[in-house]
Scaffold this active site. Sequence first.
Site: not given
Ligand code: C5P
Length: 299
Positions: A8, A96-100, A104-106, A138
């Site tokens: 995404k 991409p790994v750790a790419g935003g 990991g969510s996928a 995500d």
């Molecule tokens: O929900 P997820 O585990 O993917 O979120 C990872 C980290 O991103 C959270 O621990 C938090 O630091 C940050 N986050 C946030 N606000 C969001 C989504 C994620 O601060 N709405």
Amino acid sequence: MTVRVPAKVNLQLAVGPMREDGYHELATVFHAVDLHDEVIVRQAAAGTGVALTISGEGADSLPTDSSNLAAKAVRMLAVHAGIDPDVTVHLAKGIPVAGGMAGGSADAAGALVACDVLWQLGLSRDELGYFAAQLGSDVPFSLHGGTCIGTGRGEQLMPVLGRGHFHWVFALANGGLSTPAVYAECDRLREGTDVPDPRISEELMQGLRSGDAHRLGRALSNDLQAAAISLRPSLARVLAVGEDFGALGGIVSGSGPTCAFLVRDAEDALDLAVALSGEDVCRTVKVAEGPAHGARVVG
Ligand code: C5P
């Protein structure tokens, strides 16, 4: 059981104040693109537990133990179903790994869909969405795909009925950025300022509804971008190169460090990909289209 799950990009990521639970209130527009991970789940002998393997670029940097989000997804569903999770799980990484880009969510979303089918649980998409939201902000979108508005911490979804198909170029960086670190940097940069409640851009929605890539390109925005650039200053140069070479819009994808560029068509995508490679500002470049389907069984 093989499930394909898309990456995404957030077309808009408006980050509100931090909530009491430590998450930030978001107003975001998720858009799935056709870079995929495949999650392959097979039944294994009784008592073997969850055995995880990973292949593809960046696989070495990911955990294969119980801390992997896909393994957590398998166990969560097994507890719900009251069965022992004796499976092998293979993650073939194309995202991409750790790419935003929610790789990991996928994988977690793919594991949920695969186990639901493998164990014949017959869960609805809403029920799977409930588990997805427990796993990460995500993950529900990785299940859903398409283009969606996300609110809350990103887990509450509303589909956007947009038109057309969009062409993207992604500039991948060396090494990842930690999502919590980028949110923390965003808080630090905004310290002492009044952070408004996050709102979806009407201009962006018009761009999506009309299928007008120029309009959409101008409206792309990401409140985490300044924080990602603060932690990785070289991203500013990547964005500048994209702009110089005619992208309709360019942003850091999610918490970065991948940069996403919207372009007019497939031909412009190739031109920009060549330009970005030539300028030597990123590790590698990928071309993709969106919106793409959410997690689905392909074999
Ligand atoms: O929900 P997820 O585990 O993917 O979120 C990872 C980290 O991103 C959270 O621990 C938090 O630091 C940050 N986050 C946030 N606000 C969001 C989504 C994620 O601060 N709405």
